[in-house]
Design a protein around this motif. Structure first.
Motif, PDB file in Angstrom:
ATOM      1  N   ASP A 178      56.603  -7.072  27.402  1.00 18.82           N
ATOM      2  CA  ASP A 178      56.117  -6.952  26.022  1.00 18.82           C
ATOM      3  C   ASP A 178      54.607  -6.758  25.943  1.00 18.82           C
ATOM      4  OD1 ASP A 178      58.711  -7.316  25.054  1.00 18.82           O
ATOM      5  OD2 ASP A 178      58.507  -9.503  25.085  1.00 18.82           O
ATOM      6  N   ASN A 179      53.922  -6.896  27.075  1.00 18.64           N
ATOM      7  CA  ASN A 179      52.470  -6.725  27.111  1.00 18.64           C
ATOM      8  C   ASN A 179      52.165  -5.232  27.272  1.00 18.64           C
ATOM      9  OD1 ASN A 179      49.717  -6.799  27.460  1.00 18.64           O
ATOM     10  ND2 ASN A 179      49.755  -8.517  28.908  1.00 18.64           N
ATOM     11  N   ARG A 180      51.983  -4.540  26.176  1.00 16.42           N
ATOM     12  CA  ARG A 180      51.802  -3.089  26.201  1.00 16.42           C
ATOM     13  C   ARG A 180      50.502  -2.697  26.891  1.00 16.42           C
ATOM     14  NH1 ARG A 180      49.442   0.641  22.651  1.00 16.42           N
ATOM     15  NH2 ARG A 180      50.421   2.732  22.674  1.00 16.42           N
ATOM     16  N   GLU A 181      49.451  -3.473  26.711  1.00 12.99           N
ATOM     17  CA  GLU A 181      48.168  -3.125  27.304  1.00 12.99           C
ATOM     18  C   GLU A 181      48.216  -3.166  28.827  1.00 12.99           C
ATOM     19  OE1 GLU A 181      45.652  -1.919  25.740  1.00 12.99           O
ATOM     20  OE2 GLU A 181      46.720  -2.096  23.823  1.00 12.99           O
ATOM     21  N   MET A 182      48.916  -4.145  29.382  1.00 13.23           N
ATOM     22  CA  MET A 182      49.026  -4.222  30.835  1.00 13.23           C
ATOM     23  C   MET A 182      49.844  -3.046  31.382  1.00 13.23           C
ATOM     24  SD  MET A 182      50.468  -7.363  33.195  1.00 13.23           S
ATOM     25  CE  MET A 182      49.099  -8.431  32.687  1.00 13.23           C
ATOM     26  N   LEU A 183      50.883  -2.660  30.652  1.00 16.41           N
ATOM     27  CA  LEU A 183      51.684  -1.507  31.080  1.00 16.41           C
ATOM     28  C   LEU A 183      50.855  -0.224  31.034  1.00 16.41           C
ATOM     29  CD1 LEU A 183      55.065  -2.275  29.262  1.00 16.41           C
ATOM     30  CD2 LEU A 183      54.465  -2.726  31.640  1.00 16.41           C
ATOM     31  N   ILE A 184      50.004  -0.104  30.023  1.00 18.36           N
ATOM     32  CA  ILE A 184      49.154   1.088  29.923  1.00 18.36           C
ATOM     33  C   ILE A 184      48.170   1.130  31.085  1.00 18.36           C
ATOM     34  CG2 ILE A 184      47.351   2.184  28.554  1.00 18.36           C
ATOM     35  CD1 ILE A 184      48.813   1.297  26.048  1.00 18.36           C
ATOM     36  N   GLN A 185      47.614  -0.022  31.483  1.00 18.63           N
ATOM     37  CA  GLN A 185      46.691  -0.054  32.620  1.00 18.63           C
ATOM     38  C   GLN A 185      47.397   0.375  33.907  1.00 18.63           C
ATOM     39  OE1 GLN A 185      44.971  -3.957  32.806  1.00 18.63           O
ATOM     40  NE2 GLN A 185      43.940  -3.793  30.820  1.00 18.63           N
ATOM     41  N   ALA A 186      48.637  -0.059  34.076  1.00 17.06           N
ATOM     42  CA  ALA A 186      49.391   0.359  35.258  1.00 17.06           C
ATOM     43  C   ALA A 186      49.653   1.857  35.237  1.00 17.06           C
ATOM     44  CB  ALA A 186      50.719  -0.413  35.325  1.00 17.06           C
ATOM     45  N   ALA A 187      49.953   2.399  34.059  1.00 15.47           N
ATOM     46  CA  ALA A 187      50.178   3.846  33.942  1.00 15.47           C
ATOM     47  C   ALA A 187      48.904   4.629  34.216  1.00 15.47           C
ATOM     48  CB  ALA A 187      50.728   4.178  32.555  1.00 15.47           C
ATOM     49  N   VAL A 188      47.770   4.123  33.747  1.00 15.82           N
ATOM     50  CA  VAL A 188      46.492   4.795  34.002  1.00 15.82           C
ATOM     51  C   VAL A 188      46.195   4.831  35.496  1.00 15.82           C
ATOM     52  CG1 VAL A 188      43.993   4.600  33.692  1.00 15.82           C
ATOM     53  CG2 VAL A 188      45.516   4.302  31.733  1.00 15.82           C
ATOM     54  N   THR A 189      46.496   3.737  36.207  1.00 16.90           N
ATOM     55  CA  THR A 189      46.285   3.701  37.658  1.00 16.90           C
ATOM     56  C   THR A 189      47.117   4.756  38.361  1.00 16.90           C
ATOM     57  OG1 THR A 189      45.854   1.324  37.525  1.00 16.90           O
ATOM     58  CG2 THR A 189      46.384   2.239  39.695  1.00 16.90           C
ATOM     59  N   SER A 190      48.343   4.952  37.913  1.00 26.19           N
ATOM     60  CA  SER A 190      49.212   5.958  38.524  1.00 26.19           C
ATOM     61  C   SER A 190      48.728   7.372  38.229  1.00 26.19           C
ATOM     62  CB  SER A 190      50.653   5.791  38.029  1.00 26.19           C
ATOM     63  OG  SER A 190      51.157   4.516  38.368  1.00 26.19           O
ATOM     64  N   LEU A 191      48.129   7.573  37.064  1.00 27.07           N
ATOM     65  CA  LEU A 191      47.697   8.912  36.672  1.00 27.07           C
ATOM     66  C   LEU A 191      46.333   9.302  37.226  1.00 27.07           C
ATOM     67  CD1 LEU A 191      48.806   8.943  32.911  1.00 27.07           C
ATOM     68  CD2 LEU A 191      49.860  10.174  34.799  1.00 27.07           C
ATOM     69  N   ASN A 192      45.590   8.337  37.741  1.00 25.69           N
ATOM     70  CA  ASN A 192      44.226   8.634  38.195  1.00 25.69           C
ATOM     71  C   ASN A 192      44.192   9.628  39.355  1.00 25.69           C
ATOM     72  OD1 ASN A 192      42.758   7.159  36.337  1.00 25.69           O
ATOM     73  ND2 ASN A 192      42.819   5.278  37.542  1.00 25.69           N
ATOM     74  N   SER A 193      45.238   9.626  40.176  1.00 29.48           N
ATOM     75  CA  SER A 193      45.261  10.532  41.330  1.00 29.48           C
ATOM     76  C   SER A 193      45.923  11.863  41.016  1.00 29.48           C
ATOM     77  CB  SER A 193      46.001   9.866  42.496  1.00 29.48           C
ATOM     78  OG  SER A 193      47.339   9.559  42.129  1.00 29.48           O
ATOM     79  N   LYS A 194      46.318  12.082  39.749  1.00 28.73           N
ATOM     80  CA  LYS A 194      46.984  13.323  39.368  1.00 28.73           C
ATOM     81  C   LYS A 194      45.985  14.292  38.749  1.00 28.73           C
ATOM     82  CE  LYS A 194      50.979  11.588  40.540  1.00 28.73           C
ATOM     83  NZ  LYS A 194      50.490  10.308  41.051  1.00 28.73           N
ATOM     84  N   ILE A 195      46.454  15.519  38.544  1.00 26.45           N
ATOM     85  CA  ILE A 195      45.588  16.540  37.960  1.00 26.45           C
ATOM     86  C   ILE A 195      45.150  16.145  36.561  1.00 26.45           C
ATOM     87  CG2 ILE A 195      45.502  18.958  37.226  1.00 26.45           C
ATOM     88  CD1 ILE A 195      47.375  19.629  39.472  1.00 26.45           C
ATOM     89  N   ILE A 196      46.040  15.474  35.824  1.00 29.43           N
ATOM     90  CA  ILE A 196      45.746  15.082  34.447  1.00 29.43           C
ATOM     91  C   ILE A 196      45.097  13.711  34.379  1.00 29.43           C
ATOM     92  CG2 ILE A 196      47.599  16.502  33.491  1.00 29.43           C
ATOM     93  CD1 ILE A 196      49.309  13.976  33.341  1.00 29.43           C
ATOM     94  N   GLY A 197      44.502  13.257  35.484  1.00 32.18           N
ATOM     95  CA  GLY A 197      43.902  11.928  35.503  1.00 32.18           C
ATOM     96  C   GLY A 197      42.791  11.765  34.482  1.00 32.18           C
ATOM     97  N   GLN A 198      42.052  12.848  34.212  1.00 31.08           N
ATOM     98  CA  GLN A 198      40.974  12.745  33.231  1.00 31.08           C
ATOM     99  C   GLN A 198      41.489  12.601  31.804  1.00 31.08           C
ATOM    100  OE1 GLN A 198      38.723  16.343  33.498  1.00 31.08           O
ATOM    101  NE2 GLN A 198      40.523  17.680  33.337  1.00 31.08           N
ATOM    102  N   ASN A 199      42.764  12.885  31.588  1.00 31.87           N
ATOM    103  CA  ASN A 199      43.396  12.700  30.276  1.00 31.87           C
ATOM    104  C   ASN A 199      44.374  11.537  30.285  1.00 31.87           C
ATOM    105  OD1 ASN A 199      43.244  16.034  30.689  1.00 31.87           O
ATOM    106  ND2 ASN A 199      42.374  15.260  28.773  1.00 31.87           N
ATOM    107  N   ALA A 200      44.135  10.579  31.183  1.00 37.35           N
ATOM    108  CA  ALA A 200      45.048   9.434  31.282  1.00 37.35           C
ATOM    109  C   ALA A 200      45.071   8.613  29.999  1.00 37.35           C
ATOM    110  CB  ALA A 200      44.649   8.548  32.464  1.00 37.35           C
ATOM    111  N   ASP A 201      43.958   8.596  29.237  1.00 37.82           N
ATOM    112  CA  ASP A 201      43.938   7.824  28.005  1.00 37.82           C
ATOM    113  C   ASP A 201      44.884   8.403  26.950  1.00 37.82           C
ATOM    114  OD1 ASP A 201      42.426  10.105  27.906  1.00 37.82           O
ATOM    115  OD2 ASP A 201      41.037   9.327  26.404  1.00 37.82           O
ATOM    116  N   ILE A 202      45.301   9.651  27.118  1.00 37.62           N
ATOM    117  CA  ILE A 202      46.252  10.268  26.184  1.00 37.62           C
ATOM    118  C   ILE A 202      47.681  10.082  26.667  1.00 37.62           C
ATOM    119  CG2 ILE A 202      46.999  12.444  25.138  1.00 37.62           C
ATOM    120  CD1 ILE A 202      44.122  13.415  25.315  1.00 37.62           C
ATOM    121  N   PHE A 203      47.900  10.332  27.959  1.00 40.30           N
ATOM    122  CA  PHE A 203      49.272  10.341  28.474  1.00 40.30           C
ATOM    123  C   PHE A 203      49.788   8.947  28.822  1.00 40.30           C
ATOM    124  CE2 PHE A 203      47.943  14.713  29.311  1.00 40.30           C
ATOM    125  CZ  PHE A 203      49.020  15.406  28.786  1.00 40.30           C
ATOM    126  N   ALA A 204      48.913   8.025  29.196  1.00 37.44           N
ATOM    127  CA  ALA A 204      49.384   6.694  29.570  1.00 37.44           C
ATOM    128  C   ALA A 204      50.051   5.971  28.394  1.00 37.44           C
ATOM    129  CB  ALA A 204      48.228   5.874  30.140  1.00 37.44           C
TER     130      ALA A 204
END
Length: 405
Positions: A178-204
């Protein structure tokens, strides 16, 4: 005789006289020594062959690991994969790279299966597991060259795996779903190494919200309930999350001025064909008179008109037609009838998309016109055709769940 010949003859007889008689036991011992030497040589050959096979397997697996090693981390490099049918793919995602590789070696295939299992289980870390496996195999190669037995290496690896699990459990942090912010941080970590890492704040946040919406009460998530639809044109900021609807890449039929916008839609998904039936066996019909041709045209028209009227009488105003392999799923004449009845028609629905459509829209596929009943229909607030740079799409919004209906 010369002195030399006398000495040679004398030495020959002297050697015969001094040579002890060979016993049967000594002959058997010599044969046993020869057999032992042959057995030792054969064992050495088998050992060398086994060693060569192990080193060959390790080399094949290391080659696969080296393919994705440089695509790991924030400074990773993209890989270009050229496929004769699928074209060119540029990505630094380990799962994508591994799925595109055509690996033939059995040991190398195990690394591909390892990456696929990691993708299914965790959804991330596909590159890491392959790189770690390659590093472990490189260490194993050094141990084998030192003469350590493979069984001892395997037992030590199993002990290390148990210790690693204990360390991971001790350092892990429990996650509250239920902690949405923690889940978003985990998603941002996964996206950092991808091409869209600079847009992680949108996709996470978008990815987290999509997963939370399809999550069941027991916290199980079926990712097949989430569909990604891409269209050329626009920017990354134009990406949206549809929480109560779906999008069709097929455009609506424009035959006879068909509708492209329906409010308070009643949606039906049919799997039968709106076209004249064919005979079960191949046959040839010869018509010698234009009256016969006119009769066939009238019968065809009456047959299609009857089907369309039944669909209209059932209360359907948005019709989804599955693609058919037996015969034409729909004809221009039937599309004309549906358009005049005010029914929006979307054709060429793929068979693979049927399951997702039924779950998203709340409708059930209808295989026969007699089974076209209201309990198999889906309902939505609006179905609208929109234009994009890559073509037209149909957007369905405000889908009603069966409980709301």
């Amino acid at each position: 005789l010369s002195l030399v010949h006398i000495l040679v003859v004398w030495s020959f007889f002297f050697s015969i006289r001094r040579r002890p008689p060979r016993s049967p036991l000594s002959s058997s011992s010599a044969a046993s020594d020869v057999y032992k030497r042959q057995a030792i040589n054969e064992t050495k050959k088998n050992t060398d062959k086994q060693q060569d096979v192990r080193l060959s397997n390790i080399s094949a697996a290391k080659a696969v690991a080296d393919c994705v090693r440089t695509s790991l981390g924030p400074r990773s490099m993209d890989k270009m994969i050229i496929h004769p049918k699928e074209g060119v793919t540029v990505s630094n995602d380990g799962a994508t790279i591994m799925s595109k590789l055509e690996v033939m070696h059995p040991a190398a295939k195990m690394l591909v299966d390892l990456s696929r299992a990691q993708e299914v289980e965790a959804g991330d870390g596909t590159t890491s597991v392959v790189v770690i496996c390659g590093a472990l195999l490189r260490a194993v190669e050094e141990l084998l060259q030192k003469g350590i037995h493979p069984m001892q290496i395997s037992e030590c690896f199993q002990n290390c795996a148990r210790l690693a699990e204990q360390v991971l459990e001790e350092m892990s942090i429990p996650v509250n779903i239920d902690n949405r912010e923690m889940l978003i941080q985990a998603a941002v970590t996964s996206l950092n190494s991808k091409i869209i890492g600079q847009n992680a704040d949108i996709f996470a946040p978008m990815a987290v919200d999509a997963v939370l919406q399809v999550m069941k009460d027991n916290s199980d998530v079926d990712l097949k309930n989430v569909k990604v639809v891409s269209a050329l044109g626009g920017t990354i900021e134009d990406t949206t999350l549809m929480s109560n609807g779906t999008i069709f890449l097929q455009k609506a039929s424009h035959s006879a001025g068909g509708k492209v916008r329906i409010e308070k839609a009643t949606i039906a998904l049919i799997q039968f064909q709106l076209s004249p039936p064919k005979t079960d066996m191949e046959s040839t019909v010869t018509m010698t008179d234009y009256t016969q041709m006119d009769r066939v045209a009238k019968e065809t028209r009456a047959y299609l008109l009857k089907l369309c009227k039944q669909i209209k009488d059932a209360g359907v105003n948005v019709l989804l037609i599955q693609k058919s392999v037996l015969r034409d799923a729909v004809t221009p004449q039937s599309l004309d009838f549906l358009a005049k009845m005010g029914i929006m028609t979307i054709t060429n629905i793929e068979r693979n998309d049927i399951d997702f459509i039924t779950r998203t829209l709340g409708c059930l596929p209808v295989a026969n016109i007699d089974n076209l009943k209201p309990e198999k229909f889906g309902h939505a607030d609006s179905v609208v055709q929109e234009s994009t740079p890559s073509g037209k799409i149909v957007r369905v919004t405000g889908v009603h769940t069966p409980a709301e209906n």
